[in-house]
Design a protein around this motif. Structure first.
Motif, short mmCIF file in Angstrom:
data_model
loop_
_atom_site.label_atom_id
_atom_site.label_comp_id
_atom_site.label_asym_id
_atom_site.label_seq_id
_atom_site.Cartn_x
_atom_site.Cartn_y
_atom_site.Cartn_z
N HIS A 269 0.84 -1.20 0.00
CA HIS A 269 0.00 0.00 0.00
C HIS A 269 0.87 1.25 0.00
O HIS A 269 0.59 2.22 -0.72
CB HIS A 269 -0.93 0.00 1.21
CG HIS A 269 -1.86 1.16 1.25
ND1 HIS A 269 -1.53 2.34 1.88
CD2 HIS A 269 -3.10 1.34 0.73
CE1 HIS A 269 -2.53 3.19 1.75
NE2 HIS A 269 -3.49 2.61 1.06
N ALA A 270 1.92 1.25 0.81
CA ALA A 270 2.81 2.41 0.88
C ALA A 270 3.49 2.67 -0.45
O ALA A 270 3.63 3.82 -0.87
CB ALA A 270 3.84 2.21 1.98
N ASN B 33 0.97 4.15 -3.02
CA ASN B 33 0.42 5.46 -2.69
C ASN B 33 1.49 6.48 -2.27
O ASN B 33 1.16 7.48 -1.63
CB ASN B 33 -0.62 5.33 -1.58
CG ASN B 33 -1.82 4.55 -2.06
OD1 ASN B 33 -2.62 5.06 -2.83
ND2 ASN B 33 -1.92 3.29 -1.65
N MET C 262 3.70 6.42 0.03
CA MET C 262 3.71 6.59 1.48
C MET C 262 4.88 5.87 2.14
O MET C 262 4.83 5.59 3.34
CB MET C 262 2.39 6.08 2.06
CG MET C 262 1.15 6.76 1.54
SD MET C 262 0.99 8.43 2.13
CE MET C 262 0.37 8.11 3.75
N TRP D 41 5.75 4.60 6.10
CA TRP D 41 5.92 3.19 6.44
C TRP D 41 7.25 2.96 7.15
O TRP D 41 7.30 2.28 8.17
CB TRP D 41 5.81 2.34 5.18
CG TRP D 41 5.69 0.89 5.45
CD1 TRP D 41 4.55 0.20 5.76
CD2 TRP D 41 6.74 -0.08 5.44
NE1 TRP D 41 4.84 -1.13 5.94
CE2 TRP D 41 6.17 -1.33 5.76
CE3 TRP D 41 8.11 -0.01 5.20
CZ2 TRP D 41 6.92 -2.49 5.84
CZ3 TRP D 41 8.85 -1.17 5.29
CH2 TRP D 41 8.26 -2.40 5.60
N TYR E 126 1.19 3.02 10.94
CA TYR E 126 0.96 3.25 9.51
C TYR E 126 -0.52 3.38 9.17
O TYR E 126 -0.94 4.33 8.52
CB TYR E 126 1.59 2.13 8.66
CG TYR E 126 1.36 2.35 7.19
CD1 TYR E 126 2.09 3.30 6.49
CD2 TYR E 126 0.38 1.64 6.50
CE1 TYR E 126 1.85 3.54 5.15
CE2 TYR E 126 0.14 1.87 5.16
CZ TYR E 126 0.87 2.82 4.49
OH TYR E 126 0.64 3.06 3.17
N TYR E 127 -1.33 2.44 9.62
CA TYR E 127 -2.74 2.46 9.23
C TYR E 127 -3.52 3.60 9.88
O TYR E 127 -4.41 4.17 9.26
CB TYR E 127 -3.40 1.11 9.48
CG TYR E 127 -2.96 0.07 8.50
CD1 TYR E 127 -3.18 0.22 7.14
CD2 TYR E 127 -2.29 -1.07 8.92
CE1 TYR E 127 -2.77 -0.71 6.22
CE2 TYR E 127 -1.87 -2.03 8.00
CZ TYR E 127 -2.11 -1.85 6.66
OH TYR E 127 -1.69 -2.77 5.76
N THR F 198 -2.48 6.68 7.86
CA THR F 198 -3.03 6.63 6.51
C THR F 198 -4.53 6.93 6.50
O THR F 198 -5.01 7.70 5.67
CB THR F 198 -2.76 5.25 5.88
OG1 THR F 198 -1.36 5.03 5.88
CG2 THR F 198 -3.25 5.19 4.46
N ARG G 121 -6.65 10.66 5.03
CA ARG G 121 -7.73 10.66 4.03
C ARG G 121 -8.79 11.72 4.30
O ARG G 121 -9.53 12.09 3.40
CB ARG G 121 -8.41 9.29 3.97
CG ARG G 121 -7.52 8.18 3.57
CD ARG G 121 -7.61 8.00 2.11
NE ARG G 121 -6.83 6.85 1.70
CZ ARG G 121 -6.62 6.58 0.45
NH1 ARG G 121 -7.15 7.33 -0.48
NH2 ARG G 121 -5.90 5.55 0.11
#
Length: 160
Positions: free
Chosen positions: A5-6, A9, A11, A15, A64-65, A68, A72
């Motif tokens: 995901h990182a 995106n 990111m 991470w 991280y989550y 993230t 948003r």
């Protein structure tokens, strides 16, 4: 999944910062004599005699989550940091309760900072995660912006 995901995106700095911040947090407090109030259970992979590998990976997941998800919302830095703290506390709270129940770790019963418990886990543990993650978000976002316009951007969009 988080690494993928990182990468997708842009990111990766977040991470990697999650790895560094999570690991530094536990190592720092394991070596502080006044914080010698918790013990980790032995795991399959131990990085040090007191640091299981799963602890480091869990910090990455939480940091991280929660960052993230909060990013948003497109909030100003201070509300975003507060949201990160709340999300991390909710996420980590379930993990903390399971850890206490299944003896993944334990805390000293007489330490005033962790005396009050909720479901077997110290309230101070959840409050620490809330505070630590909020500060990690503020510092990371500040570093990524280069520290420009901080005072104005902290309160952008807030009316009192």
């Amino acid at each position: 999944i988080g690494f993928w995901h990182a990468r997708q995106n842009a990111m990766l700095p977040l991470w990697f910062a999650a790895w560094i911040c999570g690991t530094a947090n536990d190592i720092f407090f394991m070596f502080m004599p006044f914080c010698d109030n918790f013990w980790q259970g032995q795991a399959m992979i131990m990085l040090t005699p007191r640091l299981p590998f799963y602890i480091v990976t869990m910090y990455v997941v939480v940091i991280y989550y929660s960052n993230t998800a909060a990013m948003r919302f497109g909030l100003a830095p201070l509300p975003e940091a507060l949201l990160v703290g709340l999300m991390a506390a909710v996420f980590y709270g379930a993990y903390d309760l399971c850890g206490a129940r299944f003896l993944w770790w334990t805390w000293h019963d007489t330490d005033a900072g962790i005396f009050r418990r909720l479901g077997g886990a110290p309230v101070g543990s959840t409050m620490w995660i809330l505070t630590y993650n909020a500060w990690c978000n503020l510092l990371l976002r500040w570093a990524l912006r280069g520290g420009n316009g901080e005072v104005e951007s902290l309160v952008r969009g807030w009316s009192f």
